[in-house]
Motif scaffolding. Structure first.
Motif, PDB file in Angstrom:
ATOM      1  N   ASN A 100       0.822  -1.219   0.000  1.00  0.00           N
ATOM      2  CA  ASN A 100       0.000   0.000   0.000  1.00  0.00           C
ATOM      3  C   ASN A 100       0.854   1.266   0.000  1.00  0.00           C
ATOM      4  OD1 ASN A 100      -2.200  -1.747   0.148  1.00  0.00           O
ATOM      5  ND2 ASN A 100      -2.443  -1.470   2.363  1.00  0.00           N
ATOM      6  N   LEU A 101       0.916   1.879  -1.167  1.00  0.00           N
ATOM      7  CA  LEU A 101       1.670   3.115  -1.379  1.00  0.00           C
ATOM      8  C   LEU A 101       0.738   4.176  -1.943  1.00  0.00           C
ATOM      9  CD1 LEU A 101       4.353   4.782  -1.737  1.00  0.00           C
ATOM     10  CD2 LEU A 101       4.459   3.787  -4.047  1.00  0.00           C
ATOM     11  N   THR A 102       0.823   5.395  -1.398  1.00  0.00           N
ATOM     12  CA  THR A 102       0.090   6.539  -1.931  1.00  0.00           C
ATOM     13  C   THR A 102       1.086   7.643  -2.262  1.00  0.00           C
ATOM     14  OG1 THR A 102      -1.890   6.027  -0.632  1.00  0.00           O
ATOM     15  CG2 THR A 102      -1.683   8.268  -1.480  1.00  0.00           C
ATOM     16  N   VAL A 103       1.026   8.146  -3.510  1.00  0.00           N
ATOM     17  CA  VAL A 103       1.910   9.220  -3.956  1.00  0.00           C
ATOM     18  C   VAL A 103       1.031  10.373  -4.430  1.00  0.00           C
ATOM     19  CG1 VAL A 103       3.812   9.885  -5.456  1.00  0.00           C
ATOM     20  CG2 VAL A 103       3.632   7.520  -4.664  1.00  0.00           C
ATOM     21  N   LEU A 104       1.212  11.547  -3.836  1.00  0.00           N
ATOM     22  CA  LEU A 104       0.366  12.700  -4.121  1.00  0.00           C
ATOM     23  C   LEU A 104       1.221  13.910  -4.485  1.00  0.00           C
ATOM     24  CD1 LEU A 104      -1.956  12.416  -0.963  1.00  0.00           C
ATOM     25  CD2 LEU A 104      -2.406  11.484  -3.244  1.00  0.00           C
ATOM     26  N   ASN A 105       0.761  14.674  -5.473  1.00  0.00           N
ATOM     27  CA  ASN A 105       1.326  16.007  -5.774  1.00  0.00           C
ATOM     28  C   ASN A 105       2.841  15.982  -5.922  1.00  0.00           C
ATOM     29  OD1 ASN A 105      -1.288  17.313  -5.457  1.00  0.00           O
ATOM     30  ND2 ASN A 105      -1.020  16.981  -3.274  1.00  0.00           N
ATOM     31  N   LYS A 519     -11.330  33.013 -13.745  1.00  0.00           N
ATOM     32  CA  LYS A 519     -10.469  33.686 -12.775  1.00  0.00           C
ATOM     33  C   LYS A 519      -9.022  33.392 -13.135  1.00  0.00           C
ATOM     34  CE  LYS A 519     -14.011  32.974  -9.265  1.00  0.00           C
ATOM     35  NZ  LYS A 519     -14.378  32.277  -8.004  1.00  0.00           N
ATOM     36  N   ASP A 520      -8.211  34.445 -13.173  1.00  0.00           N
ATOM     37  CA  ASP A 520      -6.828  34.250 -13.575  1.00  0.00           C
ATOM     38  C   ASP A 520      -6.030  33.530 -12.497  1.00  0.00           C
ATOM     39  OD1 ASP A 520      -6.472  35.177 -16.220  1.00  0.00           O
ATOM     40  OD2 ASP A 520      -6.702  37.240 -15.550  1.00  0.00           O
ATOM     41  N   ASP A 521      -5.056  32.761 -12.957  1.00  0.00           N
ATOM     42  CA  ASP A 521      -4.143  32.000 -12.117  1.00  0.00           C
ATOM     43  C   ASP A 521      -2.740  32.585 -12.278  1.00  0.00           C
ATOM     44  OD1 ASP A 521      -6.385  30.199 -11.640  1.00  0.00           O
ATOM     45  OD2 ASP A 521      -6.001  29.436 -13.655  1.00  0.00           O
ATOM     46  N   ILE A 522      -1.769  32.039 -11.546  1.00  0.00           N
ATOM     47  CA  ILE A 522      -0.417  32.598 -11.563  1.00  0.00           C
ATOM     48  C   ILE A 522       0.564  31.545 -12.060  1.00  0.00           C
ATOM     49  CG2 ILE A 522       1.385  33.747 -10.232  1.00  0.00           C
ATOM     50  CD1 ILE A 522      -0.739  34.533  -8.187  1.00  0.00           C
ATOM     51  N   LEU A 523       1.420  31.969 -12.990  1.00  0.00           N
ATOM     52  CA  LEU A 523       2.456  31.107 -13.573  1.00  0.00           C
ATOM     53  C   LEU A 523       3.808  31.476 -12.966  1.00  0.00           C
ATOM     54  CD1 LEU A 523       3.393  29.094 -15.842  1.00  0.00           C
ATOM     55  CD2 LEU A 523       3.603  31.108 -17.318  1.00  0.00           C
ATOM     56  N   PHE A 524       4.536  30.463 -12.478  1.00  0.00           N
ATOM     57  CA  PHE A 524       5.860  30.656 -11.894  1.00  0.00           C
ATOM     58  C   PHE A 524       6.889  29.806 -12.637  1.00  0.00           C
ATOM     59  CE2 PHE A 524       2.869  31.278  -8.426  1.00  0.00           C
ATOM     60  CZ  PHE A 524       3.392  32.312  -7.661  1.00  0.00           C
ATOM     61  N   GLY A 529      14.255  25.637 -14.311  1.00  0.00           N
ATOM     62  CA  GLY A 529      13.286  25.472 -15.393  1.00  0.00           C
ATOM     63  C   GLY A 529      11.951  24.952 -14.933  1.00  0.00           C
ATOM     64  N   GLN A 530      11.873  24.431 -13.692  1.00  0.00           N
ATOM     65  CA  GLN A 530      10.591  23.932 -13.204  1.00  0.00           C
ATOM     66  C   GLN A 530       9.518  25.014 -13.336  1.00  0.00           C
ATOM     67  OE1 GLN A 530      11.594  22.481  -9.182  1.00  0.00           O
ATOM     68  NE2 GLN A 530      10.839  20.509  -9.871  1.00  0.00           N
ATOM     69  N   THR A 531       8.356  24.589 -13.795  1.00  0.00           N
ATOM     70  CA  THR A 531       7.259  25.510 -14.072  1.00  0.00           C
ATOM     71  C   THR A 531       6.075  25.139 -13.197  1.00  0.00           C
ATOM     72  OG1 THR A 531       8.067  25.757 -16.340  1.00  0.00           O
ATOM     73  CG2 THR A 531       5.808  26.455 -15.892  1.00  0.00           C
ATOM     74  N   MET A 532       5.534  26.111 -12.503  1.00  0.00           N
ATOM     75  CA  MET A 532       4.476  25.866 -11.521  1.00  0.00           C
ATOM     76  C   MET A 532       3.293  26.789 -11.782  1.00  0.00           C
ATOM     77  SD  MET A 532       4.764  25.944  -7.319  1.00  0.00           S
ATOM     78  CE  MET A 532       5.301  27.663  -7.219  1.00  0.00           C
ATOM     79  N   ILE A 533       2.100  26.265 -11.503  1.00  0.00           N
ATOM     80  CA  ILE A 533       0.867  27.054 -11.621  1.00  0.00           C
ATOM     81  C   ILE A 533       0.143  27.042 -10.285  1.00  0.00           C
ATOM     82  CG2 ILE A 533      -1.440  27.108 -12.661  1.00  0.00           C
ATOM     83  CD1 ILE A 533      -0.188  26.078 -15.239  1.00  0.00           C
ATOM     84  N   VAL A 541      -5.067  30.395  -2.883  1.00  0.00           N
ATOM     85  CA  VAL A 541      -4.555  29.357  -3.788  1.00  0.00           C
ATOM     86  C   VAL A 541      -5.431  28.119  -3.642  1.00  0.00           C
ATOM     87  CG1 VAL A 541      -2.576  27.952  -4.438  1.00  0.00           C
ATOM     88  CG2 VAL A 541      -2.207  30.254  -3.532  1.00  0.00           C
ATOM     89  N   LEU A 542      -6.168  27.775  -4.705  1.00  0.00           N
ATOM     90  CA  LEU A 542      -7.034  26.592  -4.672  1.00  0.00           C
ATOM     91  C   LEU A 542      -6.228  25.309  -4.869  1.00  0.00           C
ATOM     92  CD1 LEU A 542     -10.058  27.848  -6.817  1.00  0.00           C
ATOM     93  CD2 LEU A 542      -9.814  27.868  -4.319  1.00  0.00           C
ATOM     94  N   LYS A 543      -5.346  25.322  -5.857  1.00  0.00           N
ATOM     95  CA  LYS A 543      -4.496  24.175  -6.157  1.00  0.00           C
ATOM     96  C   LYS A 543      -3.166  24.708  -6.669  1.00  0.00           C
ATOM     97  CE  LYS A 543      -8.220  21.090  -7.776  1.00  0.00           C
ATOM     98  NZ  LYS A 543      -8.699  20.302  -8.961  1.00  0.00           N
ATOM     99  N   SER A 544      -2.120  23.937  -6.465  1.00  0.00           N
ATOM    100  CA  SER A 544      -0.836  24.305  -7.051  1.00  0.00           C
ATOM    101  C   SER A 544      -0.098  23.040  -7.437  1.00  0.00           C
ATOM    102  CB  SER A 544       0.004  25.134  -6.078  1.00  0.00           C
ATOM    103  OG  SER A 544       0.402  24.351  -4.968  1.00  0.00           O
ATOM    104  N   ARG A 545       0.720  23.155  -8.484  1.00  0.00           N
ATOM    105  CA  ARG A 545       1.493  21.992  -8.921  1.00  0.00           C
ATOM    106  C   ARG A 545       2.630  22.444  -9.817  1.00  0.00           C
ATOM    107  NH1 ARG A 545      -1.399  17.657 -12.541  1.00  0.00           N
ATOM    108  NH2 ARG A 545      -2.806  17.567 -10.744  1.00  0.00           N
TER     109      ARG A 545
END
Length: 608
Positions: A100-105, A519-524, A529-533, A541-545
């Motif tokens: 039993n393994l769980t991997v999130l985000n 609704k606008d979101d934010i790009l980082f 080079g990693q790109t995040m929203i 912040v509702l969600k980020s990844r």
């Protein structure tokens, strides 16, 4: 249960030093930083990154994986695994040998295997909201190829809301589980991926594959199937297989099979999938097809275009008014051109004019409300000019009836009074913020709306609360904190610092509505080079990844809707001038493409 903190200045400086002290039920918290891997035998543990920038890389543990886990009920969350290599060619970001393994985000980049699990018929493997980019290899020998996810014998593999792209040689998902659930993912080769099958369930069993975006690319290592079930022998108990409501694009070659059933069992349903691209065979083997949507299956060309109603977007760069944003470019001599786009592909180009090297393009947007894209420029001494356009044809190119002065730098465009016409936002050398309400080249009103202080830099404008009025986005250059000024014309309604702090390693690039919620979101992007929203609702912040990593040579330019689906996409450019587009659906990358290279002298600009 204890909380064990790992990182610089914490209880333990490394995972290796922390591992002997971990007990059943403990939580291991990793502060942002780069770590080597370790082995954990413990059960009921959680290993969690405490913010963006938690990276595990370097040599593999026991020549198996960066993180080797041998307990039961283990959770890993918000960690990036990068570059796992082992002598047998199956170096894994996570090597799981327990139950039993769980991997999130979490994010898996350029590993031989992203996740590799040992056979355990009682185990459940759960993967949600993760990104897999550039994993896989042709390991050869007894181990065979490596895959983005390779689930050995298990009770269940459940993969949801995750992104797979640019997989090399192996499969994106290979599952020997008795029951496999693959829902709402993006699994695409893109232009550089060489994966074999997108989904491989070699021993059969039950499977639910629904709501996914799938693409087989032009460089696939195996052009036979997109999804295959039972090709190594149906040793799992037979179960229903449902492949439904997926979108599949065949960019490989004519004759690819979408779903191949080699189990010999007839309980295999292919229903309501949308198929496009080169000619595709929907199913081979036993099974039932229900209401397939297969537009124009032509052996040599992509599906015929579907007409749509184009609604003008005043803050988008759409010069040919086809609903797909275009790319504006300016070279070092001042020359301005535009490339028309269709998703990740360039369609053509048009030359606008050359204002001279002293003029810099600020934004492409509709400043006079005629539904056509215009261009704003600023001269080195402060003067602003608006080019109103009809396609590539200049209808007027005049200076605005006011000069902000040399201390004011135009940041970008937004619609601050919700009149359907683009306005301009500036920041002064003393850090004051100013908004001009515009009608073409006429400044209707303009005010210094406030001074955030010397440590705050304005990034751009976006409508974060969905009220139709653009707001101002800022970042603190000392702390990395992000602040949003909610606007009503030239009045600041509120100032809110976002409770989540990305840290100084992350630079806000701009704003865009990536999930189509209005609704606008934010790009980082960070230096690697990693790109995040961040998906936003006002200042929450509702969600980020981290949605992917194009590499440190690629710089995110901004966001616009290049495929006309109502969701903004990401534009990148590298030092050679090469452009790249990632089409997006929320936090999921749908496709990646390089429309062309204008040359290193050219700099790309996005809309508003």
């Amino acid at each position: 249960m204890s909380v064990i903190t790992v990182g610089k200045g914490q209880q333990y400086s490394s995972l290796y030093l922390a591992a002997p002290h971990v007990k059943k039920g403990d939580v291991i918290e990793l502060v942002p930083g780069t770590y080597s891997g370790a082995l954990f035998y413990n059960s009921n543990i959680t290993i969690e990154g405490m913010g963006p920038g938690v990276v595990i890389t370097g040599g593999t543990t026991q020549d198996k994986g960066l993180l080797v886990l041998d307990g039961s009920n283990v959770t890993v969350e918000n960690v990036t695994f990068e570059g796992a290599q082992s002598s047998d060619g199956n170096g894994a970001g996570i090597r799981f040998e327990g139950t039993n393994l769980t991997v999130l985000n979490s994010t898996f980049i350029d590993n031989q295997d992203g996740i590799l699990t040992n056979p355990n018929g009682k185990s459940t493997i759960t993967v949600k909201n993760c990104t897999f980019d550039g994993n896989g290899s042709d390991a050869g020998g007894s181990m065979g190829a490596a895959h983005a996810i390779y689930c050995g014998a298990a009770a269940l593999l459940d993969v949801e809301n995750s992104t797979f792209t640019n997989t090399q040689q192996g499969h994106d998902i290979k599952s020997r589980a008795k029951n496999t659930i693959i829902e709402n993912n993006s699994i695409t080769d893109g232009p550089t991926g060489t994966s074999s099958y997108l989904i491989d369930i070699p021993n059969g069993g039950a499977a639910t594959i629904t709501g996914n975006t799938l693409e087989k690319g032009p460089n696939s290592a195996n052009s036979s199937y997109a999804i295959t079930v039972g090709e190594e022998g149906a040793t799992n108990p037979p179960g229903p297989v449902l492949i439904a409501d997926n979108t599949f694009v065949n960019d490989d070659k004519s004759g690819v099979v979408f779903a191949h059933n080699q189990t010999g069992y007839a309980d295999f349903t292919v229903a309501d999938n949308t198929i496009s691209g080169l000619q595709t065979t929907l199913i081979t083997g036993k099974g039932t097809v229900i209401d397939p949507t297969t537009p124009n299956p032509d052996p040599t060309s992509a599906s015929a275009p579907v007409s749509r109603t184009v609604i003008p977007r005043p803050l988008s760069a759409d010069f040919n008014s086809d609903g797909d944003a275009d790319v504006l470019l300016q070279n070092k001599n001042g020359q301005v051109i535009a490339w028309t786009m269709d998703g990740t592909a360039g369609l053509g180009s048009g030359t606008l004019r050359n204002p001279g090297s002293g003029w810099k393009v600020i934004a492409a947007a509709d400043f006079n409300g005629d539904g056509k894209t215009d261009v704003a420029l600023q001269y080195t001494y402060g003067q602003v000019q608006i080019w109103t356009l009809n396609g590539f044809q200049l209808t007027s190119g005049v200076a605005v009836n006011a000069n902000p002065g040399s201390g004011w730098h135009a940041i970008g465009a937004g619609d601050f009074n919700a009149d359907g016409k683009a306005d301009l936002v500036f920041q002064n050398t003393d850090h004051s913020i100013m908004v001009w309400l515009m009608n073409g080249a006429t400044k209707l009103a303009g005010d210094n709306v406030g001074n955030p202080g010397k440590n705050w830099s304005a990034i751009g404008a976006g409508d974060f609360d969905g009220d139709g009025h653009s707001d101002v986005l800022l970042q603190n250059t000392n702390t990395g904190a992000v602040q949003i000024w909610s606007m009503n014309g030239t009045s600041v309604s509120s100032k809110s610092t976002v409770s989540t702090n990305p840290g100084l390693a992350w630079t806000p690039i701009g704003t865009g509505d990536f999930n189509g919620d209005g609704k606008d979101d934010i790009l980082f992007q960070n230096a690697s080079g990693q790109t995040m929203i961040w998906e936003m609702n006002g200042s929450t912040v509702l969600k980020s990844r981290v949605v992917g990593n194009p590499g440190s040579s690629w710089k995110a330019i901004g966001a616009d809707d290049y495929n006309g689906d109502g969701k903004d996409d990401i534009l990148f450019q590298n030092a050679s001038g090469q452009l790249m587009v990632w089409t997006m659906s929320g936090l999921t990358v749908l496709a990646k493409g390089t429309p062309g290279n204008p040359g290193s002298a050219w700099h790309a600009v996005v809309g508003g």
